[in-house]
Design an enzyme around this catalytic site. Structure first.
Site, mmCIF file in Angstrom:
data_model
loop_
_atom_site.group_PDB
_atom_site.id
_atom_site.type_symbol
_atom_site.label_atom_id
_atom_site.label_comp_id
_atom_site.label_asym_id
_atom_site.label_seq_id
_atom_site.Cartn_x
_atom_site.Cartn_y
_atom_site.Cartn_z
ATOM 1 C CG HIS A 86 -2.256 0.658 0.949
ATOM 2 N ND1 HIS A 86 -2.481 1.484 -0.132
ATOM 3 C CD2 HIS A 86 -3.429 0.625 1.630
ATOM 4 C CE1 HIS A 86 -3.724 1.930 -0.098
ATOM 5 N NE2 HIS A 86 -4.322 1.421 0.963
ATOM 6 C CG ASP A 95 -2.666 5.091 -4.158
ATOM 7 O OD1 ASP A 95 -2.032 4.951 -3.086
ATOM 8 O OD2 ASP A 95 -2.517 6.060 -4.924
#
Length: 419
Positions: free
Chosen positions: A390, A394
């Site tokens: 992450h 995204d």
């Protein structure tokens, strides 16, 4: 009488140390020339260390699980000859070599495929107070199989029981441990030290989960058209072509999808803060082997056909199972596929193969009802459970990538269209 010191040999170019994963001898044991006395592991490859002399073991320099530096003293053997000290002995820190019957040296040794063993012949069992010789992994296998190791005849001359001995014992109808009485309490415990492959897997998983913030995205894929195509291609394949699974199709779909999102086919050096995008798509295939989880790498999937991907994957899987995969074949992946086949379940949360930024998890295919706008029809459905770093990817980018994979798998003709 003399003393001979065996030092930790070089077990690979650029390797400075190795983990001791098994002793085949103990202090006081007699040894003969070429008898295997220990096994060490580095980079998921195991090498057996033979004794170059006859004699008696007087000292062991490490315990199973210890990391030993190359050239460090490993074993001392009292020899029958005179002046057998290591000053006059051959250099035992040089890379291991295999020797032919004529004595000529061959290529540096590496893990060899398991040697076939004859079925053990019946021998008297050990007394109740005697503890059979076996490694922790063999003891665990015997415990899980309900086998009393004292009843298993060893095939090795030194009396050490191997996993194959237990398997042969079971195959010959050997009796297992008596089942405990219903609802009887079991207060036993057993401590099993993590060594070798199991310890390396634990270290890698700890590294991945502690340093990578995972996001997992799950999508349902209609595999009906691809399964029909795969069945046709397998039916009509040429003799030299391997049987196709869904993974070569997924590999080619990944190649097309990462072309639009190069950040996903990459590795991230979090210490330096540098993302390295890879032009080549090097797909790691997480594979379960008798020794544990390994990830052989299909290199340059972007330059391979479906058949080529399948053939290379089959070759690497066999090498991984036999323990003959080289160090280069087990590193350098830029994205990984994890699949448990029929055991894949409905959803999983795969752990990213550090330092990559994405892993594609394949769940099992099952026939489920799907609404076609007018009625429910049976379709072959499969979930993809995929995890992303992450810090780099995204949620929107992860979803876009998997949706692209979905379209390619649900309309498999698109996989074969160039551009």
């Amino acid at each position: 009488m003399g003393e001979f010191t065996i030092k930790m040999p070089g077990v690979g170019e650029g390797v400075a140390e190795a983990e001791l994963v098994e002793w085949h001898v103990k202090a006081g044991d007699p040894v003969r020339e070429d008898m295997v006395i220990a096994a060490v592991m580095t980079d998921k490859a195991t090498v057996e260390i033979p004794s170059p002399v006859n004699g008696t073991v007087t000292w062991l320099g490490a315990e199973v699980g210890d990391t030993v530096a190359v050239k460090a003293p490993l074993v001392r053997i009292e020899t029958d000859g005179k002046g057998g000290d290591d000053a006059k002995a051959p250099d035992q820190s040089a890379p291991l070599v295999a020797k032919t019957q004529s004595g000529a040296e061959e290529a540096p040794a590496r893990l060899q495929p398991p040697r076939a063993k004859p079925l053990p012949s019946p021998t008297p069992s050990l007394a109740p107070q005697e503890k059979p010789l076996a490694s922790p992994s063999v003891r665990l296998f015997a415990l899980e199989s309900g086998v009393d190791l004292r009843q298993v005849p060893p095939t090795r001359s030194d009396g050490r029981i191997q996993r194959e001995d237990v398997e042969h014992y079971l195959a010959r109808g050997g009796s297992s441990l008596a089942a405990p009485a219903p609802f009887a309490r079991n207060s036993s415990t057993e401590e099993v030290k993590l060594t070798g492959m199991r310890r390396r897997i634990a270290e890698k998983m700890s590294l991945s989960t502690s340093r990578i913030p995972h996001i997992t995205y799950v999508e349902e894929i209609d595999m009906t058209a691809l399964e029909d195509l795969r069945a046709t291609m397998n039916r009509d394949r040429k003799p030299e072509h391997p049987k196709l699974t869904i993974l070569p199709f997924l590999m080619r779909a990944i190649v097309k999808a990462v072309a639009d999102q190069p950040d996903i086919n990459a590795t991230f050096n979090d210490d330096a803060g540098i993302l390295t995008r890879s032009g080549g798509v090097h797909v790691g295939i997480a594979a379960q082997t008798p020794a544990g989880l390994v990830v052989p790498v299909v290199r340059h999937a972007e330059a391979r056909t479906i058949w080529d991907c399948a053939g290379e994957m089959a070759r690497l899987a066999e090498a991984a199972r036999n323990g003959t995969a080289t160090r280069d074949e087990l590193k350098g992946s830029t994205i990984t596929i994890s699949s448990l086949g029929a055991l894949g379940g409905i959803v999983s949360t795969p752990v990213i193969n550090h330092p990559e930024v994405a892993i594609i998890g394949v769940n099992k295919i099952a026939t489920r009802p799907a609404w076609d706008g007018a009625q429910f029809v049976p379709r072959k459905m499969m979930n993809l459970s995929s995890s992303f770093d992450h810090r780099i990817i995204d949620g929107w980018d992860a979803a876009t990538f998997i949706q692209r994979i979905r379209v390619l798998l649900e309309t498999p003709a698109l996989i074969f269209i160039e551009g």
